[in-house]
Design an enzyme around this catalytic site. Structure first.
Site: not given
Ligand code: GLN
Length: 487
Positions: A70, A145, A169
């Site tokens: 990532k 994400s 994410s």
């Molecule tokens: N969807 C969650 C957020 O927007 C989780 C994001 C993540 O785990 N990095 O914060």
């Protein structure tokens, strides 16, 4: 040797193929790169494919296995942007510990995957480089994400990829793309070299095609790291040893109140079907109560924004990446003007929203009402999970209340986007390990998934339960046929 054939195999099958001399690591890498070239113009899973894949010493447990990482995980000598304009041009001077560990294990890094800017989002629509797509459905998001990592694994470009999980994410994009996603116990995997979003919640985890592969990659990543003081100095154990333990005797806790309302009909029916099949195969279903989980999304968005506002203060235009130029031909600009202009230009709308929210909840007048209160709810939640685990081995919910949604569907409504995190954020708030396992596809051809949470450091039982789900649902074997039907 056919490239398509290789791109469908699991890490374990690929290792066996290399052992038997069917193909070499170099041929496998070539096949994966060819698959990226073929599929990625449509999917945009990668933000960078290296000209020279970063190969490692051979002999490790992932020797010759290609993977993708990532865009918020450091790789020495490579751009580390978090898919944000503010980090454009920033080259990492060091490897993240996870990068170094995979290098030692012999894995070959092919490139960097797309993500929501600074890992803030659930759809990979917040990337400065533009959105990724879901390999199962051209108009659906891959989740986020870590959407690029999930799409890359699902589409057969790499057998595994790394993601980061602050509130879901790794697990939610895994669910949206029909792959497996594991968030280890907080402190199991080093965060050194993972760009911080919310340090008390962040954890790196693998996205793989099946649960055994998740165990395999997890084993290569986990363990104490002197460079991350929050990692635990405890033995990781052999999670593969107990993984085939099966469903018999497993006590699966179901928080009924959480899974009965506001859930898509297909998701709910599929969840019930998985639980029922586990029961038929010898598992015991137990009702558990987690009243504080109803407040988990609110709690998460107070705490993660607070930590983000502090972590992201370092992007000032001086130390990293992008710097705004002086306006109107001026020779100089003040430090405050430069920092302000850099941050205005460099951050996208969602990141700014979080910085503003986080600064607010930490402010002298409001910290008591928001930040401190949220910290208390966090403790309460952990106690409720601990109590629930006195009567069960794992807790099951869906991973997301809906299957993958359409691009643009929630982009203008941050609250709708946040509410989709209802089942995943509790594992981050409590630090507990959690796993998403694909179960089936709905009529529209979109994958559905179950989410499992285990007690701290019990990755072994978590993965065994995930493997049991694969047994009773068989998605693992059906994936490619289902995918061909849907596209
Ligand atoms: N969807 C969650 C957020 O927007 C989780 C994001 C993540 O785990 N990095 O914060």
């Amino acid at each position: 040797m056919s490239g398509t054939h290789l791109s469908r195999r699991s890490v374990e099958q690929l290792l066996q193929g290399m052992d038997r001399g069917e193909f070499s690591g170099a041929e496998l890498t070539e096949a994966c790169v060819a698959r990226v070239r073929e599929a990625d113009a449509a999917l945009q899973a990668f933000v960078e494919v290296f000209d020279e894949p970063v190969a490692a010493s051979s002999g490790g447990r992932l020797s010759g296995i290609p993977y993708a990482t990532k865009a918020n995980i450091a790789v020495v000598g490579r751009e580390l942007t978090c898919c944000s304009r503010i980090l454009k041009g920033y080259v990492s001077p060091f490897d993240a510990t996870v990068t170094a560990r995979l290098r030692e294990a012999g894995a070959t890094l092919l490139g960097v995957t797309n993500m929501d800017e600074f890992a803030m989002g659930s759809s990979t629509e917040n990337s400065h480089g533009g959105p990724s797509r879901n390999p199962w459905h051209a108009d659906a998001v891959p989740g986020g994400s870590s959407g690029g990592s999930a799409a890359a694994v699902a589409a057969g470009m790499v057998p595994f990829a790394l993601g980061s999980d602050t509130g879901g994410s790794v697990r939610q994009p895994a669910a949206f793309c029909g792959v497996v996603g594991l968030k280890p116990t907080y402190g199991r995997v080093s965060r050194f070299g993972l760009v911080a979003f919310a340090s008390s919640l962040d954890q790196v985890g693998p996205l793989t095609r099946n649960v055994r592969d998740a165990a395999l990659v997890y084993s290569a990543l986990a363990g104490h790291d002197p460079r991350d003081a929050t990692t635990m100095d405890r033995p990781v154990g052999d999670v593969l040893a107990e993984i085939e333990g099966g469903p018999a005797g497993l006590r699966v806790g179901i928080p009924r109140a959480l899974v009965s309302e506001g859930v898509d009909a297909d998701v709910r029916a599929d969840f019930e079907a998985t639980c029922e099949q586990l029961r038929k195969a010898g598992a015991q279903l137990v009702d558990v109560d987690l009243p504080a989980a109803k407040a988990a999304v609110a709690t998460y968005y107070v705490l993660c924004t607070a930590e983000a506002s502090s972590n992201l203060a370092r992007y000032d235009g001086i130390r990293y990446g992008h710097r705004a130029q002086a306006q109107d031909g001026a020779q100089e600009q003040s430090l405050v003007d430069m920092t302000c202009a850099t941050r205005t230009e460099g951050f996208g709308a969602e990141v700014k929203r979080r910085i503003v929210l986080g600064t607010f909840v930490l402010s002298a007048e409001y910290a008591e009402a928001y930040y401190n209160k949220a910290s208390q709810v966090r403790t309460l939640l952990r106690r409720e999970f601990d109590a629930a685990f006195e009567t069960c081995d794992v807790i099951a919910t869906p991973t997301s209340p809906t299957p993958a949604f359409l691009r643009g569907e929630k982009a203008a409504d941050p609250l709708a986007m946040y509410l989709g995190d209802v089942y995943t954020v509790s594992a981050n708030l409590t630090g507990l390990p959690a796993l998403s396992v694909p179960t089936a596809c709905n009529e529209a051809g979109l994958p559905l998934a179950i989410h499992l949470t285990a007690p701290a450091m019990q990755e072994g039982i978590l993965l065994r339960a995930g493997r049991a789900v694969e047994h009773v649902r068989g998605f693992d074997e059906d994936r490619w046929t289902l995918m061909e039907k849907s596209s």
